[in-house]
Scaffold this motif. Structure first.
Motif, PDB file in Angstrom:
ATOM      1  N   ALA A 159       0.857  -1.176   0.000  1.00 61.28           N
ATOM      2  CA  ALA A 159       0.000   0.000   0.000  1.00 61.28           C
ATOM      3  C   ALA A 159       0.896   1.229   0.000  1.00 61.28           C
ATOM      4  O   ALA A 159       1.756   1.376   0.865  1.00 61.28           O
ATOM      5  CB  ALA A 159      -0.888   0.001   1.236  1.00 61.28           C
ATOM      6  N   LEU A 161       1.138   5.555  -0.942  1.00 63.51           N
ATOM      7  CA  LEU A 161       0.476   6.803  -1.288  1.00 63.51           C
ATOM      8  C   LEU A 161       1.437   7.874  -1.767  1.00 63.51           C
ATOM      9  O   LEU A 161       1.044   8.759  -2.528  1.00 63.51           O
ATOM     10  CB  LEU A 161      -0.298   7.341  -0.077  1.00 63.51           C
ATOM     11  N   ARG A 162       2.681   7.830  -1.299  1.00 60.51           N
ATOM     12  CA  ARG A 162       3.609   8.909  -1.621  1.00 60.51           C
ATOM     13  C   ARG A 162       4.944   8.352  -2.111  1.00 60.51           C
ATOM     14  O   ARG A 162       5.163   7.134  -2.081  1.00 60.51           O
ATOM     15  CB  ARG A 162       3.793   9.810  -0.392  1.00 60.51           C
ATOM     16  N   LEU A 166       6.219   4.354  -2.598  1.00 62.63           N
ATOM     17  CA  LEU A 166       6.177   3.940  -3.998  1.00 62.63           C
ATOM     18  C   LEU A 166       7.557   3.501  -4.477  1.00 62.63           C
ATOM     19  O   LEU A 166       7.692   2.501  -5.191  1.00 62.63           O
ATOM     20  CB  LEU A 166       5.636   5.074  -4.867  1.00 62.63           C
ATOM     21  N   ALA A 176       2.514  -1.887  -6.306  1.00 67.00           N
ATOM     22  CA  ALA A 176       1.948  -0.973  -5.318  1.00 67.00           C
ATOM     23  C   ALA A 176       0.438  -0.942  -5.454  1.00 67.00           C
ATOM     24  O   ALA A 176      -0.119  -1.134  -6.540  1.00 67.00           O
ATOM     25  CB  ALA A 176       2.504   0.431  -5.502  1.00 67.00           C
ATOM     26  N   THR A 178      -2.860   1.535  -4.355  1.00 66.13           N
ATOM     27  CA  THR A 178      -3.212   2.872  -3.887  1.00 66.13           C
ATOM     28  C   THR A 178      -4.719   3.055  -3.952  1.00 66.13           C
ATOM     29  O   THR A 178      -5.436   2.222  -4.515  1.00 66.13           O
ATOM     30  CB  THR A 178      -2.469   3.938  -4.716  1.00 66.13           C
ATOM     31  N   ASN A 179      -5.208   4.133  -3.364  1.00 66.82           N
ATOM     32  CA  ASN A 179      -6.645   4.435  -3.446  1.00 66.82           C
ATOM     33  C   ASN A 179      -6.864   5.911  -3.145  1.00 66.82           C
ATOM     34  O   ASN A 179      -5.928   6.663  -2.865  1.00 66.82           O
ATOM     35  CB  ASN A 179      -7.478   3.526  -2.542  1.00 66.82           C
ATOM     36  N   VAL A 189       1.492   9.255  -9.740  1.00 64.37           N
ATOM     37  CA  VAL A 189       1.784   8.056  -8.959  1.00 64.37           C
ATOM     38  C   VAL A 189       2.616   7.080  -9.780  1.00 64.37           C
ATOM     39  O   VAL A 189       3.598   6.498  -9.293  1.00 64.37           O
ATOM     40  CB  VAL A 189       0.472   7.405  -8.480  1.00 64.37           C
ATOM     41  N   ALA A 201      -5.215   0.067  -8.117  1.00 65.11           N
ATOM     42  CA  ALA A 201      -5.879   1.199  -7.462  1.00 65.11           C
ATOM     43  C   ALA A 201      -7.323   0.833  -7.162  1.00 65.11           C
ATOM     44  O   ALA A 201      -8.051   0.393  -8.063  1.00 65.11           O
ATOM     45  CB  ALA A 201      -5.837   2.439  -8.342  1.00 65.11           C
ATOM     46  N   TYR A 231      -3.421  10.218   4.361  1.00 63.82           N
ATOM     47  CA  TYR A 231      -4.200  10.630   3.190  1.00 63.82           C
ATOM     48  C   TYR A 231      -4.154  12.137   2.991  1.00 63.82           C
ATOM     49  O   TYR A 231      -4.155  12.620   1.844  1.00 63.82           O
ATOM     50  CB  TYR A 231      -5.643  10.151   3.326  1.00 63.82           C
ATOM     51  N   PHE A 234      -0.985  12.756   1.262  1.00 64.18           N
ATOM     52  CA  PHE A 234      -1.101  12.276  -0.116  1.00 64.18           C
ATOM     53  C   PHE A 234      -1.746  13.338  -0.998  1.00 64.18           C
ATOM     54  O   PHE A 234      -1.251  13.654  -2.086  1.00 64.18           O
ATOM     55  CB  PHE A 234      -1.932  10.987  -0.109  1.00 64.18           C
TER      56      PHE A 234
END
Length: 318
Positions: A159, A161-162, A166, A176, A178-179, A189, A201, A231, A234
């Motif tokens: 998981a 996000l940044r 990543l 990876a 993500t969401n 991303v 995603a 988040y 993010f």
């Protein structure tokens, strides 16, 4: 069309009532079934059932938190899913959130990047059948070896996000996950992850043509999720910080109803796919067109039959 995933179990639908739907998914065009783990079903049990109900779908956790199970137990759970799925299992892991880890599970949420990195490194060794004795920076393991190592390679996805996570996924994992991003956010991303690793995603989908209802639900979810520090950071990185600042300020002051009203329509429309099932499918495809290898539908309740909506959102329909 490439991969097309669905998040199961569906909200409010008993787990055993999913069997008929799961057995149809690959014929409808779905390639993947991914679980989630918050306060409902755990991440592994629904996939163990789905492995028996669907002989072809790829199965993945999105995600299993690295704090709420010991490293060895996490390896055992992954090995079991790999066995019962005949090698169709992908282990998605991540740090989760302070609420889930600390408030609900009584664990210290400290050094999430390091804990995720160390768990990834341990799992790589353990799932390869190695005997692990090692002092990692965030935990130690002494003399653990799986009784039965998986017969197939178990991909591990992080998981992320940044950029830091990543890049870790690019260096050491198989991809990876993500969401809570817009289709237009995907290139940024993807650039941080690089071109060679899988990007999955979760896309939140509210298939209704009642835009006001979809936005009302989207606002409440955005307030709940995008005020979580990870988040929030993010979306600062994605350039949405200014648009979300009034909502965050009201939320932090305890003015929850005001915060909800301060989420701009354009933010909701960017982060929550809504419209007819046909329109939703087109919007999901934009994520794939922009660099997501595996879009995974997170179906939001609309009051309609959710099992039917999953069928209508399938890529092979229409």
């Amino acid at each position: 069309m490439g991969r097309w995933g669905i998040t199961l179990p569906l909200t409010g639908v008993p787990l055993l009532d999913h069997q008929a739907l799961v057995s149809e998914l690959t014929a409808l065009g779905y390639t993947d079934i991914w679980s989630a783990e918050t306060s409902g079903a755990d991440a592994f049990t629904p996939l163990a059932l789905a492995a028996q109900w669907s002989p072809d779908a790829r199965l993945g956790t999105a995600i299993a938190p690295v704090y709420t199970r010991g490293p060895a137990l996490l390896a055992m759970s992954a090995a079991t899913l790999a066995e019962v799925s005949l090698g169709r299992f992908v282990l998605g892991i991540g740090s989760s959130s302070p609420a889930i880890v600390s408030r609900w599970n009584g664990q210290q949420f400290t050094e999430p990047f390091a804990r995720t990195r160390d768990t990834l490194r341990f799992l790589r060794s353990a799932l390869a059948g190695e005997k692990v004795t090692r002092d990692y920076p965030t935990f130690s393991v002494s003399g653990f070896r799986l009784e039965k190592a998986p017969a197939h390679h178990v991909p591990i996805m992080l998981a992320a996000l940044r950029p830091g996570m990543l890049r870790l996924a690019a260096r050491e994992a198989d991809g990876a996950i993500t969401n809570w991003l817009a289709a237009t956010d995907v290139p940024r991303v993807r650039e941080a992850l690089g071109p060679d690793k899988e990007l999955a995603a979760r896309v939140f989908v509210c298939p209704t043509e009642d835009a006001d209802a979809a936005r009302a639900l989207g606002r409440s979810l955005i307030c709940a999720y995008l005020t979580v520090p990870a988040y929030a950071a993010f979306h600062d990185w994605l350039g949405r910080g200014a648009a979300l600042a009034p909502m965050r300020e009201a939320w932090a002051a305890g003015r929850r109803k005001e915060a909800n009203a301060l989420v701009p329509d354009e933010v909701v429309d960017a982060l929550v796919v809504h419209g007819s099932p046909e329109q939703c499918r087109d919007k999901i495809r934009q994520y794939a067109d922009n660099g997501v290898d595996t879009p995974v539908i997170g179906l939001l309740p609309t009051g309609e039959d959710q099992l039917d909506l999953v069928r209508r959102l399938a890529p092979g329909v229409g």
